[in-house]
Enzyme design. Structure first.
Site, PDB file in Angstrom:
ATOM      1  N   SER A  30       0.827  -1.213   0.000  1.00 55.09           N
ATOM      2  CA  SER A  30       0.000   0.000   0.000  1.00 55.09           C
ATOM      3  C   SER A  30       0.859   1.261   0.000  1.00 55.09           C
ATOM      4  O   SER A  30       0.462   2.293  -0.523  1.00 55.09           O
ATOM      5  CB  SER A  30      -0.867   0.050   1.248  1.00 55.09           C
ATOM      6  OG  SER A  30      -1.615  -1.109   1.407  1.00 55.09           O
ATOM      7  N   HIS A  53      -1.211  -2.611  -7.186  1.00 53.07           N
ATOM      8  CA  HIS A  53      -1.911  -2.259  -5.957  1.00 53.07           C
ATOM      9  C   HIS A  53      -3.417  -2.396  -6.149  1.00 53.07           C
ATOM     10  O   HIS A  53      -4.049  -1.544  -6.767  1.00 53.07           O
ATOM     11  CB  HIS A  53      -1.525  -0.816  -5.558  1.00 53.07           C
ATOM     12  CG  HIS A  53      -2.125  -0.384  -4.263  1.00 53.07           C
ATOM     13  ND1 HIS A  53      -2.550   0.903  -4.043  1.00 53.07           N
ATOM     14  CD2 HIS A  53      -2.374  -1.062  -3.128  1.00 53.07           C
ATOM     15  CE1 HIS A  53      -3.043   0.982  -2.818  1.00 53.07           C
ATOM     16  NE2 HIS A  53      -2.945  -0.191  -2.250  1.00 53.07           N
ATOM     17  N   GLU A  87      -3.900   0.170  -9.192  1.00 55.66           N
ATOM     18  CA  GLU A  87      -2.790   1.094  -9.447  1.00 55.66           C
ATOM     19  C   GLU A  87      -1.597   0.260  -9.908  1.00 55.66           C
ATOM     20  O   GLU A  87      -1.192  -0.681  -9.222  1.00 55.66           O
ATOM     21  CB  GLU A  87      -2.414   1.852  -8.171  1.00 55.66           C
ATOM     22  CG  GLU A  87      -3.234   3.094  -7.924  1.00 55.66           C
ATOM     23  CD  GLU A  87      -2.775   3.838  -6.675  1.00 55.66           C
ATOM     24  OE1 GLU A  87      -2.505   5.038  -6.765  1.00 55.66           O
ATOM     25  OE2 GLU A  87      -2.676   3.204  -5.604  1.00 55.66           O
ATOM     26  N   ASN A 147      -3.395   6.542  -2.023  1.00 54.58           N
ATOM     27  CA  ASN A 147      -3.182   6.595  -0.576  1.00 54.58           C
ATOM     28  C   ASN A 147      -2.399   7.832  -0.152  1.00 54.58           C
ATOM     29  O   ASN A 147      -2.562   8.323   0.958  1.00 54.58           O
ATOM     30  CB  ASN A 147      -2.479   5.319  -0.094  1.00 54.58           C
ATOM     31  CG  ASN A 147      -3.449   4.149   0.019  1.00 54.58           C
ATOM     32  OD1 ASN A 147      -4.672   4.351  -0.017  1.00 54.58           O
ATOM     33  ND2 ASN A 147      -2.936   2.941   0.143  1.00 54.58           N
TER      34      ASN A 147
HETATM   35  P1  NAI Z   1      -3.460  -9.869   5.996  1.00 54.63           P
HETATM   36  O1  NAI Z   1      -2.791  -9.767   7.320  1.00 54.63           O
HETATM   37  O2  NAI Z   1      -4.931 -10.092   5.951  1.00 54.63           O
HETATM   38  O3  NAI Z   1      -2.805 -11.053   5.169  1.00 54.63           O
HETATM   39  C1  NAI Z   1      -1.423 -11.283   5.062  1.00 54.63           C
HETATM   40  C2  NAI Z   1      -1.237 -12.781   4.819  1.00 54.63           C
HETATM   41  O4  NAI Z   1       0.093 -13.005   4.429  1.00 54.63           O
HETATM   42  C3  NAI Z   1      -1.486 -13.630   6.044  1.00 54.63           C
HETATM   43  O5  NAI Z   1      -2.454 -14.607   5.701  1.00 54.63           O
HETATM   44  C4  NAI Z   1      -0.127 -14.258   6.335  1.00 54.63           C
HETATM   45  O6  NAI Z   1      -0.237 -15.575   6.838  1.00 54.63           O
HETATM   46  C5  NAI Z   1       0.541 -14.220   4.983  1.00 54.63           C
HETATM   47  N1  NAI Z   1       1.991 -14.197   5.044  1.00 54.63           N
HETATM   48  C6  NAI Z   1       2.780 -13.412   5.810  1.00 54.63           C
HETATM   49  N2  NAI Z   1       4.091 -13.652   5.539  1.00 54.63           N
HETATM   50  C7  NAI Z   1       4.121 -14.606   4.586  1.00 54.63           C
HETATM   51  C8  NAI Z   1       5.161 -15.278   3.901  1.00 54.63           C
HETATM   52  N3  NAI Z   1       6.419 -15.000   4.174  1.00 54.63           N
HETATM   53  N4  NAI Z   1       4.827 -16.190   2.966  1.00 54.63           N
HETATM   54  C9  NAI Z   1       3.529 -16.478   2.718  1.00 54.63           C
HETATM   55  N5  NAI Z   1       2.508 -15.867   3.348  1.00 54.63           N
HETATM   56  C10 NAI Z   1       2.797 -14.954   4.257  1.00 54.63           C
HETATM   57  O7  NAI Z   1      -3.043  -8.567   5.199  1.00 54.63           O
HETATM   58  P2  NAI Z   1      -3.786  -7.871   3.973  1.00 54.63           P
HETATM   59  O8  NAI Z   1      -4.731  -6.862   4.483  1.00 54.63           O
HETATM   60  O9  NAI Z   1      -4.251  -8.915   3.051  1.00 54.63           O
HETATM   61  O10 NAI Z   1      -2.592  -7.050   3.311  1.00 54.63           O
HETATM   62  C11 NAI Z   1      -1.592  -7.664   2.540  1.00 54.63           C
HETATM   63  C12 NAI Z   1      -0.832  -6.621   1.763  1.00 54.63           C
HETATM   64  O11 NAI Z   1      -1.747  -5.916   0.927  1.00 54.63           O
HETATM   65  C13 NAI Z   1      -0.137  -5.555   2.587  1.00 54.63           C
HETATM   66  O12 NAI Z   1       1.043  -5.175   1.959  1.00 54.63           O
HETATM   67  C14 NAI Z   1      -1.146  -4.408   2.581  1.00 54.63           C
HETATM   68  O13 NAI Z   1      -0.528  -3.159   2.796  1.00 54.63           O
HETATM   69  C15 NAI Z   1      -1.665  -4.515   1.173  1.00 54.63           C
HETATM   70  N6  NAI Z   1      -2.985  -3.941   0.962  1.00 54.63           N
HETATM   71  C16 NAI Z   1      -3.968  -4.055   1.895  1.00 54.63           C
HETATM   72  C17 NAI Z   1      -5.216  -3.490   1.673  1.00 54.63           C
HETATM   73  C18 NAI Z   1      -6.317  -3.631   2.674  1.00 54.63           C
HETATM   74  O14 NAI Z   1      -7.294  -2.875   2.604  1.00 54.63           O
HETATM   75  N7  NAI Z   1      -6.245  -4.580   3.591  1.00 54.63           N
HETATM   76  C19 NAI Z   1      -5.508  -2.748   0.429  1.00 54.63           C
HETATM   77  C20 NAI Z   1      -4.425  -2.759  -0.529  1.00 54.63           C
HETATM   78  C21 NAI Z   1      -3.210  -3.306  -0.251  1.00 54.63           C
END
Ligand code: NAI
Ligand code: 3HC
Length: 698
Positions: A405, A426, A438, A476
């Site tokens: 993000s 993104h 994006e 953002n």
């Molecule tokens: P989340 O915490 O829901 O999911 C992250 C997942 O990644 C978890 O299931 C975790 O087990 C897994 N994980 C962590 N390290 C890992 C690894 N080394 N190998 C494999 N899996 C691994 O987080 P979320 O919200 O899905 O965000 C993920 C990314 O997307 C972040 O970079 C966030 O900034 C970005 N993002 C989030 C948005 C949102 O609204 N939640 C919107 C746009 C981007």
């Protein structure tokens, strides 16, 4: 005769073939060609007339590029009247999309046949207008008021089958439009079938139009075109046809001259212009059929769902077997939603979940992936570890993308041996629903990798916008700034609830505090902590009331409380009673005497902060053109489409007044209110953002 309409006489049937690629829009030459063709058919003693479209579609509507310019004769209402007044039966054969003026031409004809895949609709309200060539008068006469109101106020497209069911189409046949149209016309001639003018049908039965008007207005969040269209349909019930047409014209012109029409047409073209980038001219994308997704949390699961639904195979890597199964469960839930809404059937659902998707804990399973999207925790060290593994596991030429993000895509790229293959993709949450993507182009990203990002976005049904690397990219970064303006207003005396209400009245789907509750307050908290650690600019205002909410475990909707209390469900939010005491305590701590804010001042400050930051984003080349910002805010941040986007809104307000406000507020807070150099430049040159859009497309 104009080339846009071909003329042939076959077995006494005059065949008028529209040839105005790409969508047979009803521009002046087409309209003239239709009028001339009808006259010639009558003159040459034809027994019937067939109108159809060459290429991919029947007429997709009036030529939108003519809007706002001096009208060119003949007008579309006259053309439809002329078709209807033909002395011999007129048949239209529909394929592709018969929309707006295209459907109105069909309503002017006497008989309508379509191929099964044809779709029809009157989408004018989405452009801020209403059907203006008799659609509001003929459609209710033909199909009744309820069906007509439904189609006209929603602007939705319906398939030929549904159109036949309501009596809009007479017949459906497989085949080429020219062939099925000719066969139908021959049959009608053989039967001696009469002309059938819809305008001569009796007035339709009315409805409680005042109630329908109020309901439609309330449902359109400030957009006026759907409710105005209700009044035009009312005229079809209450007035003779000729007078009804006059009323339609008056209401049509009222909308045509409105700011909302200008905003919506801008949005229509901007959305199509975002993918046109000179740097991608002639650059072929790499082929993408199989993708990898790393991390199956909120975003990873949404991205995987969206990819599966667009026909890609997906390999999802998680940290443990349990996490992999949990990710599959989330994807299963998303696909079940698609099944419930009829987007896929059970067989397709099962194939996507059990055949097209693989969940695993091994990076080795990514060996065949054409493109991988990382969506793990928002932490630079974790991301670098993941990219090191991708670098080792992926085949040469695979595109390596991050869904970060805010983090620096250049730094992530530099941690691999192949920075030219690294890009930011993104997505927005929920990724299988939100249309914005994006495409973050880093310093070393290869052009064909960028082109691959755009091709993937298109395949996934997204609206893709190119962004450069900076903290938060386009969306953002701008969000952080206007959210800060909102926080300043809260410290100075407004409440989060007043701010949300003022902005929802302006037309945003949700105010900034309701949005934060939906996204999760932990996200903003993490960003604030990071920015403080990096060091705030000298003299910058800061506020901590939101941090205290997080410290108390309130992360918004997911914990049941944030700025609002969701005890009665997400739709029945009420203010969280803990919030105002925290704000008042902070005002006291900072020695602030609160003052009142009018809704107007709230909107002015919020919008000025948004536009000013957006002008910096364009000035620095993070967004290529102002229209890229508009599309980002429209598709990712709930900006009211009928205002065209923040840059279009600013142009319509006048940039000079906006800059004056910023300079005035800069006297109280010179750190936050620093005018964007681009804004100052445009004002000094008497130009605006639209001038920059035009220069970029010249
Ligand atoms: P989340 O915490 O829901 O999911 C992250 C997942 O990644 C978890 O299931 C975790 O087990 C897994 N994980 C962590 N390290 C890992 C690894 N080394 N190998 C494999 N899996 C691994 O987080 P979320 O919200 O899905 O965000 C993920 C990314 O997307 C972040 O970079 C966030 O900034 C970005 N993002 C989030 C948005 C949102 O609204 N939640 C919107 C746009 C981007
Ligand atoms: N006028 C002028 N140009 C149009 C147009 C129109 N009505 N409809 C589409 N175009 C152009 C697009 O701008 C695009 O140009 P570009 O290639 O230079 O970017 C090109 O045609 C192809 O359009 P799409 O990329 O959108 O192609 P798709 O295949 O994805 O979609 C479509 C085709 C469904 C027809 C879609 O273009 C569409 O929805 N068009 C608008 C339809 C519409 O709103 N019609 C009503 C017009 S208002 C009216 O008729 C008023 C009347 O009541 C008086």
């Amino acid at each position: 005769m104009s080339d846009a309409i071909g003329y042939e006489l076959i077995d006494d049937i005059a065949v008028l073939a529209a040839d105005n690629p790409p969508v047979n829009a009803l521009g002046q030459a087409v309209r003239q060609g239709l009028v001339d063709g009808i006259a010639r058919a009558e003159r040459e003693g034809a027994k019937a007339i067939l109108i159809y479209g060459k290429g991919r579609t029947f007429f997709a509507g009036a030529d939108i590029r003519e809007f706002g310019k001096p009208p060119l004769e003949p007008g579309l209402p006259e053309v439809c009247d002329r078709i209807e007044a033909a002395t011999i039966p007129v048949v239209v054969a529909l394929h592709g999309t018969a929309l707006g003026g295209g459907l109105e031409v069909a309503l002017g004809a006497h008989y309508r046949i379509a191929v099964p895949s044809a779709r029809v609709g009157l989408p004018e309200v989405h452009l801020g207008i209403l059907p203006g060539a008799g659609g509001t008068q003929r459609l209710p006469r033909l199909v009744g008021v309820d069906s007509a109101l439904d189609l006209i106020t929603s602007g939705r497209h319906v398939k030929a089958g549904a159109a036949k069911q309501i009596g809009l189409i007479d017949r459906i046949e497989e085949g080429e439009p020219r062939e099925i149209g000719l066969a139908y016309a021959r049959e009608l001639v053989a039967e001696g079938a009469p002309r059938r003018a819809v305008s001569e049908m009796p007035n339709p039965q009315g409805a409680d139009f005042d109630t329908v008007y109020e309901q439609t207005l309330a449902a359109s969040r400030g957009q006026i075109s759907p409710a105005t269209a209700v009044r035009a349909v009312q005229a079809a019930c209450e007035l003779p046809f000729e007078q009804g047409m006059k009323r339609e014209r008056e209401l049509f012109m009222e909308l045509m001259n409105s700011d909302q029409r200008e905003g919506l047409i801008h949005a229509f073209f901007a959305e199509r212009a975002v993918a046109r980038l000179p740097e991608l001219d002639g650059v072929a994308p790499r082929s993408v059929k199989a993708i990898g997704v790393i991390g199956g949390g909120t975003m990873g699961a949404g991205i995987a769902t969206s990819a599966l639904l667009s026909g890609l195979t997906v390999t999802l890597v998680e940290m443990s077997d349990d996490a992999a199964q949990a990710a599959k469960g989330r994807i299963g839930n998303n696909l079940a939603g698609a099944l419930k809404r009829g987007k896929i059937n059970q067989e397709k659902h099962d194939a996507l979940l059990n055949e097209a998707l693989t969940v695993t804990t091994s990076y080795d399973d990514l060996a065949r992936a054409d493109l991988v999207i990382e969506a793990v925790f928002e932490d630079m060290d974790v991301k670098k570890q993941v990219f090191a593994k991708l670098d080792a596991a992926c085949k040469p030429g695979a595109v390596l993308a991050t869904n970060t993000s805010y983090l620096d895509v250049n730094e992530i790229a530099a941690s691999t041996s192949r920075p030219a293959d690294v890009i930011g993709l993104h997505f927005f949450s929920p990724a299988h629903v939100m249309k914005l993507l994006e495409i973050v182009v880093a310093d070393k990203t290869a052009p064909e990798v960028t082109a691959t990002g755009f091709a993937l976005g298109k395949a996934m049904g997204k609206v893709s916008v190119r962004a450069g690397v900076c903290d938060g990219f386009i969306g953002n970064r701008i969000l952080s700034t206007y959210r800060t303006a909102a926080d300043h207003m809260v410290l100075d005396g407004a409440t989060p609830y007043q701010i949300d209400a003022a902005l929802e009245k302006f037309g945003f789907a949700m105010g900034p505090f309701a949005v934060a509750d939906l996204a999760g307050l932990d996200i903003g908290w993490a960003v604030r902590k990071r920015k403080r650690a990096e060091g705030l600019p000298e003299g910058a205002r800061d506020s901590t009331y939101a941090d205290k909410l997080c410290e108390d475990g309130h992360f918004g909707q997911k914990t049941g409380k944030g700025y609002y209390d969701y005890a009665d469900g997400p739709r029945k939010r009420k203010p969280n009673a803990e919030v105002m005491p925290l704000i008042e305590a902070e005002r006291k701590e900072q020695g602030i005497t609160r003052r009142d804010f009018s809704d107007d001042e709230i909107v002015r400050r919020y919008m000025a902060a948004m536009v000013n930051e957006a002008a910096k984003v364009v000035g620095e080349g993070i967004a290529r053109r102002p229209l890229d910002v508009d599309v980002t805010l429209l598709y990712g941040y709930g900006f009211p489409r009928y205002r065209g986007g923040p840059m279009k809104w600013a142009d319509m307000q006048g940039l000079e007044g906006l800059l004056e406000d910023i300079r005035t507020w800069g006297k109280e807070d010179p750190v936050f209110w620093q005018p964007a150099p681009l804004l100052e430049k445009l004002v000094s040159e008497g130009r605006n953002f639209e001038d920059l859009n035009k220069e970029a497309s010249a």
